[in-house]
Design a protein around this motif. Structure first.
Motif, PDB file in Angstrom:
ATOM      1  N   ILE A   1      39.213  31.105  37.758  1.00 55.41           N
ATOM      2  CA  ILE A   1      37.838  30.683  37.490  1.00 55.41           C
ATOM      3  C   ILE A   1      37.694  30.241  36.035  1.00 55.41           C
ATOM      4  O   ILE A   1      37.081  29.232  35.733  1.00 55.41           O
ATOM      5  N   ILE A   2      38.270  31.040  35.136  1.00 54.80           N
ATOM      6  CA  ILE A   2      38.228  30.767  33.690  1.00 54.80           C
ATOM      7  C   ILE A   2      39.646  30.905  33.154  1.00 54.80           C
ATOM      8  O   ILE A   2      40.378  31.820  33.546  1.00 54.80           O
ATOM      9  N   GLN A   3      40.029  30.020  32.254  1.00 49.63           N
ATOM     10  CA  GLN A   3      41.327  30.178  31.599  1.00 49.63           C
ATOM     11  C   GLN A   3      41.274  29.614  30.187  1.00 49.63           C
ATOM     12  O   GLN A   3      40.526  28.687  29.900  1.00 49.63           O
TER      13      GLN A   3
ATOM     14  N   PHE B   1      61.151  34.937  34.896  1.00 48.20           N
ATOM     15  CA  PHE B   1      61.047  33.831  33.947  1.00 48.20           C
ATOM     16  C   PHE B   1      60.703  34.295  32.536  1.00 48.20           C
ATOM     17  O   PHE B   1      60.490  33.484  31.636  1.00 48.20           O
ATOM     18  N   GLY B   2      60.597  35.616  32.339  1.00 50.80           N
ATOM     19  CA  GLY B   2      60.309  36.150  31.006  1.00 50.80           C
ATOM     20  C   GLY B   2      58.829  36.330  30.720  1.00 50.80           C
ATOM     21  O   GLY B   2      58.441  36.570  29.576  1.00 50.80           O
ATOM     22  N   ASN B   3      57.976  36.221  31.748  1.00 50.87           N
ATOM     23  CA  ASN B   3      56.534  36.403  31.564  1.00 50.87           C
ATOM     24  C   ASN B   3      56.151  37.860  31.811  1.00 50.87           C
ATOM     25  O   ASN B   3      56.664  38.502  32.731  1.00 50.87           O
ATOM     26  N   THR B   4      55.237  38.361  31.003  1.00 51.05           N
ATOM     27  CA  THR B   4      54.671  39.688  31.197  1.00 51.05           C
ATOM     28  C   THR B   4      53.195  39.532  31.530  1.00 51.05           C
ATOM     29  O   THR B   4      52.451  38.897  30.793  1.00 51.05           O
ATOM     30  N   TYR B   5      52.790  40.117  32.664  1.00 55.08           N
ATOM     31  CA  TYR B   5      51.417  40.012  33.138  1.00 55.08           C
ATOM     32  C   TYR B   5      50.728  41.357  32.934  1.00 55.08           C
ATOM     33  O   TYR B   5      51.169  42.384  33.462  1.00 55.08           O
ATOM     34  N   ILE B   6      49.652  41.356  32.174  1.00 53.01           N
ATOM     35  CA  ILE B   6      48.871  42.558  31.901  1.00 53.01           C
ATOM     36  C   ILE B   6      47.472  42.310  32.454  1.00 53.01           C
ATOM     37  O   ILE B   6      46.816  41.347  32.057  1.00 53.01           O
ATOM     38  N   TYR B   7      47.025  43.161  33.372  1.00 51.99           N
ATOM     39  CA  TYR B   7      45.769  42.840  34.043  1.00 51.99           C
ATOM     40  C   TYR B   7      44.941  44.086  34.323  1.00 51.99           C
ATOM     41  O   TYR B   7      45.430  45.208  34.316  1.00 51.99           O
ATOM     42  N   ARG B   8      43.658  43.822  34.597  1.00 49.20           N
ATOM     43  CA  ARG B   8      42.732  44.884  35.000  1.00 49.20           C
ATOM     44  C   ARG B   8      41.752  44.300  36.009  1.00 49.20           C
ATOM     45  O   ARG B   8      41.231  43.198  35.812  1.00 49.20           O
ATOM     46  N   ASN B   9      41.499  45.040  37.089  1.00 46.80           N
ATOM     47  CA  ASN B   9      40.539  44.616  38.103  1.00 46.80           C
ATOM     48  C   ASN B   9      39.160  45.160  37.782  1.00 46.80           C
ATOM     49  O   ASN B   9      39.011  46.300  37.326  1.00 46.80           O
ATOM     50  N   HIS B  10      38.146  44.323  38.011  1.00 45.62           N
ATOM     51  CA  HIS B  10      36.755  44.745  37.822  1.00 45.62           C
ATOM     52  C   HIS B  10      35.923  44.077  38.903  1.00 45.62           C
ATOM     53  O   HIS B  10      35.807  42.854  38.941  1.00 45.62           O
ATOM     54  N   ASN B  11      35.322  44.898  39.778  1.00 49.59           N
ATOM     55  CA  ASN B  11      34.585  44.384  40.935  1.00 49.59           C
ATOM     56  C   ASN B  11      35.482  43.430  41.716  1.00 49.59           C
ATOM     57  O   ASN B  11      36.581  43.790  42.104  1.00 49.59           O
ATOM     58  N   ASN B  12      35.048  42.185  41.922  1.00 56.28           N
ATOM     59  CA  ASN B  12      35.868  41.231  42.676  1.00 56.28           C
ATOM     60  C   ASN B  12      36.607  40.267  41.761  1.00 56.28           C
ATOM     61  O   ASN B  12      36.948  39.155  42.145  1.00 56.28           O
ATOM     62  N   LEU B  13      36.861  40.697  40.532  1.00 55.71           N
ATOM     63  CA  LEU B  13      37.535  39.851  39.537  1.00 55.71           C
ATOM     64  C   LEU B  13      38.807  40.523  39.035  1.00 55.71           C
ATOM     65  O   LEU B  13      38.924  41.749  39.040  1.00 55.71           O
ATOM     66  N   THR B  14      39.747  39.691  38.589  1.00 54.55           N
ATOM     67  CA  THR B  14      40.944  40.182  37.913  1.00 54.55           C
ATOM     68  C   THR B  14      41.012  39.525  36.538  1.00 54.55           C
ATOM     69  O   THR B  14      40.994  38.293  36.425  1.00 54.55           O
ATOM     70  N   PHE B  15      41.072  40.340  35.500  1.00 61.82           N
ATOM     71  CA  PHE B  15      41.216  39.852  34.135  1.00 61.82           C
ATOM     72  C   PHE B  15      42.695  39.958  33.771  1.00 61.82           C
ATOM     73  O   PHE B  15      43.255  41.053  33.730  1.00 61.82           O
ATOM     74  N   LEU B  16      43.294  38.801  33.513  1.00 61.03           N
ATOM     75  CA  LEU B  16      44.750  38.720  33.353  1.00 61.03           C
ATOM     76  C   LEU B  16      45.110  38.132  31.999  1.00 61.03           C
ATOM     77  O   LEU B  16      44.558  37.111  31.578  1.00 61.03           O
TER      78      LEU B  16
ATOM     79  N   GLY C   1      48.009  33.470  26.969  1.00 59.95           N
ATOM     80  CA  GLY C   1      46.847  32.964  27.685  1.00 59.95           C
ATOM     81  C   GLY C   1      46.067  34.072  28.344  1.00 59.95           C
ATOM     82  O   GLY C   1      46.600  35.146  28.638  1.00 59.95           O
ATOM     83  N   ILE C   2      44.773  33.814  28.566  1.00 62.64           N
ATOM     84  CA  ILE C   2      43.904  34.758  29.267  1.00 62.64           C
ATOM     85  C   ILE C   2      43.270  34.037  30.451  1.00 62.64           C
ATOM     86  O   ILE C   2      42.879  32.859  30.341  1.00 62.64           O
ATOM     87  N   PHE C   3      43.162  34.738  31.589  1.00 60.58           N
ATOM     88  CA  PHE C   3      42.670  34.133  32.820  1.00 60.58           C
ATOM     89  C   PHE C   3      41.713  35.111  33.505  1.00 60.58           C
ATOM     90  O   PHE C   3      41.912  36.329  33.447  1.00 60.58           O
ATOM     91  N   ILE C   4      40.700  34.566  34.167  1.00 59.19           N
ATOM     92  CA  ILE C   4      39.834  35.354  35.041  1.00 59.19           C
ATOM     93  C   ILE C   4      40.011  34.795  36.445  1.00 59.19           C
ATOM     94  O   ILE C   4      39.768  33.605  36.689  1.00 59.19           O
ATOM     95  N   LEU C   5      40.459  35.656  37.372  1.00 58.32           N
ATOM     96  CA  LEU C   5      40.738  35.238  38.743  1.00 58.32           C
ATOM     97  C   LEU C   5      39.731  35.877  39.697  1.00 58.32           C
ATOM     98  O   LEU C   5      39.236  36.984  39.445  1.00 58.32           O
ATOM     99  N   ASN C   6      39.447  35.195  40.802  1.00 57.53           N
ATOM    100  CA  ASN C   6      38.605  35.803  41.828  1.00 57.53           C
ATOM    101  C   ASN C   6      39.468  36.644  42.758  1.00 57.53           C
ATOM    102  O   ASN C   6      40.692  36.764  42.567  1.00 57.53           O
ATOM    103  N   ASN C   7      38.860  37.216  43.812  1.00 57.25           N
ATOM    104  CA  ASN C   7      39.617  38.120  44.683  1.00 57.25           C
ATOM    105  C   ASN C   7      40.615  37.395  45.583  1.00 57.25           C
ATOM    106  O   ASN C   7      41.393  38.031  46.289  1.00 57.25           O
ATOM    107  N   LYS C   8      40.610  36.052  45.545  1.00 59.49           N
ATOM    108  CA  LYS C   8      41.607  35.278  46.280  1.00 59.49           C
ATOM    109  C   LYS C   8      42.744  34.806  45.368  1.00 59.49           C
ATOM    110  O   LYS C   8      43.638  34.080  45.808  1.00 59.49           O
TER     111      LYS C   8
END
Length: 439
Positions: free
Chosen positions: A17-19, A54-69, A6-13
């Motif tokens: 926002i998008i998944q 739980f066996g999950n791997t989280y790969i992410y990058r921050n951009h401005n006030n967003l996190t792309f996960l 899965g791919i997710f876009i998170l805000n700074n909190k």
């Protein structure tokens, strides 16, 4: 490569926002777990890859006030995921210019349409901005209307063409391109990151460069680019009196034949139509600072502070820097500034708590002096001395100049029709993170 879950876009909190979820193997609490994991790290020891129990791997990058996960539970090619994340962010910047939470919320439809194109069941597909732009438009925040393609039949024809491009060997360039005048432009931009000590010694210095091409060539041109690459001359066993460069890192557009470069250090490619980034590179350097700034601060009495600033350019006399801004930090509670300078314009930038000394043009091998006086309140503010921890920063742009000595030796264009192409090259050096310590 195993597909992502899965791919997710998170805000700074940390809110989603998008998944888009592609596998049924993700637990409902994965985002909550990810946010808890991030809390364990401060800004100095953050990790771009996080795993949980739980066996999950989280790969992410921050951009401005967003996190792309991106989350996966499989043996995924991590470098492929990071390459995709960077490219996906580049696509969104191409569409929205300013990529932040508000622009994401305003463009849900477009982003989901893009996700449908760039990922297929969790596997990266089309990530080229130009290809995507042909059938996903942002003017109306929806797919382009029939009128853009010239009617329903024309629309189907064009969509078919770009679908064919995406699966072809040369997916970045359609056939049948024609120009009356065949030209290709290369803009070489170098950003200088430099940290300079209070005595003028260089603590850190590196150049981040990129070569932006604008191709206006007919047909299917085959281009060969020659640089003053030290490794190339060593590979062919040839010596040269010209200055050569030892590139630390190089990244190419997908049109460049990587095997040809790796084996022979030759840069050959069939360019996309229009503007694209051909090369990006990084070079660590040991050079004298382009600008040297000395500051003398005196306090003749408790309610007055005097600052003298001397700025000097160390590059060649025949070069000229444009739009030079020098920011000198001052105490946060200064008042009533008075400036004296024969060259440039000085103002008090209260927002940055700094003096802004600006020049439209700053010629090489020149030295200028500026003096200013500030009043201070009788009772000092708690943060009066904080300015001593803030370095001087400089913005500038020097056309027709490269710090590294980067040089395009030749650019040859061959096309089966045999036309003559005109190559144009321009060089520009800009500031990156250019800082000088005062104390």
């Amino acid at each position: 490569m195993s597909g992502i879950s899965g791919i997710f876009i998170l805000n700074n909190k940390g809110r989603v926002i998008i998944q888009r979820v592609y596998r049924a193997d993700l637990q409902v609490h994965v985002i909550e777990t990810f946010n808890k994991k991030l809390v364990e790290f401060d800004e100095f020891n953050q990790k771009p890859i996080v795993q949980d129990e739980f066996g999950n791997t989280y790969i992410y990058r921050n951009h401005n006030n967003l996190t792309f996960l991106i989350i996966t539970r499989r043996n995924t090619n991590v470098m492929m995921v990071f390459a995709f994340l960077y490219q996906f962010i580049e696509v969104l910047v191409h569409y929205f210019k300013e990529l932040e939470e508000e622009s994401v919320r305003d463009n849900f439809v477009v982003i989901y349409e893009l996700l449908d194109e760039v990922l297929d069941n969790g596997y990266p597909q089309i990530t080229d901005c130009k290809n995507l732009s042909e059938f996903i438009k942002t003017e109306s925040h929806e797919l382009v209307k029939d009128s853009f393609f010239g009617g329903k039949e024309k629309k189907e024809e064009n969509l078919s063409k770009y679908a064919t491009m995406s699966t072809a060997a040369i997916s970045w360039r359609p056939e049948g391109i024609k120009y009356k005048k065949n030209e290709i432009f290369l803009d070489v931009y170098e950003k200088l990151n430099m940290l300079i000590g209070k005595t003028g010694n260089v603590i850190e210095a590196e150049i981040i460069g990129n070569v932006v091409a604008n191709s206006m060539l007919s047909g299917m041109p085959d281009c060969k680019l020659g640089l003053n690459d030290k490794a190339y001359f060593e590979a062919i066993g040839r010596s040269t009196n010209a200055r050569t460069i030892n590139f630390e890192d190089m990244k190419f557009h997908q049109c460049v034949r990587l095997s040809k470069f790796e084996n022979e250090r030759l840069i050959t490619f069939i360019p996309p139509d229009g503007e694209f980034e051909l090369i990006s590179y990084r070079i660590p350097v040991q050079i004298k600072p382009l600008f040297q700034v000395d500051v003398i601060i005196t306090q003749p009495k408790p309610t007055k502070i005097e600052i003298m600033v001397k700025a000097k350019s160390n590059f060649k006399e025949k070069s000229t820097a444009n739009d030079v801004d020098i920011y000198i930090p001052v105490p946060e509670d200064v008042q009533k500034p008075e400036f004296k300078c024969a060259f440039g314009k000085s103002i008090w930038d209260q927002g940055r708590e700094a003096i802004k000394w600006s020049f439209k043009q700053f010629v090489g091998q020149k030295e200028y002096i500026m003096q200013c006086t500030f009043n201070l309140p009788t009772v000092a503010s708690p943060g009066r001395e904080k300015y001593k921890q803030v370095p001087i920063s400089i913005n500038f742009e020097i056309p027709y100049y490269t710090v590294s000595g980067f040089q395009v030796r030749y650019l040859k264009v061959e096309e089966r029709s045999g036309y003559n192409a005109l190559p144009w090259v321009r060089y520009v050096t800009k500031n990156g993170d250019y800082q000088i310590r005062m104390f």
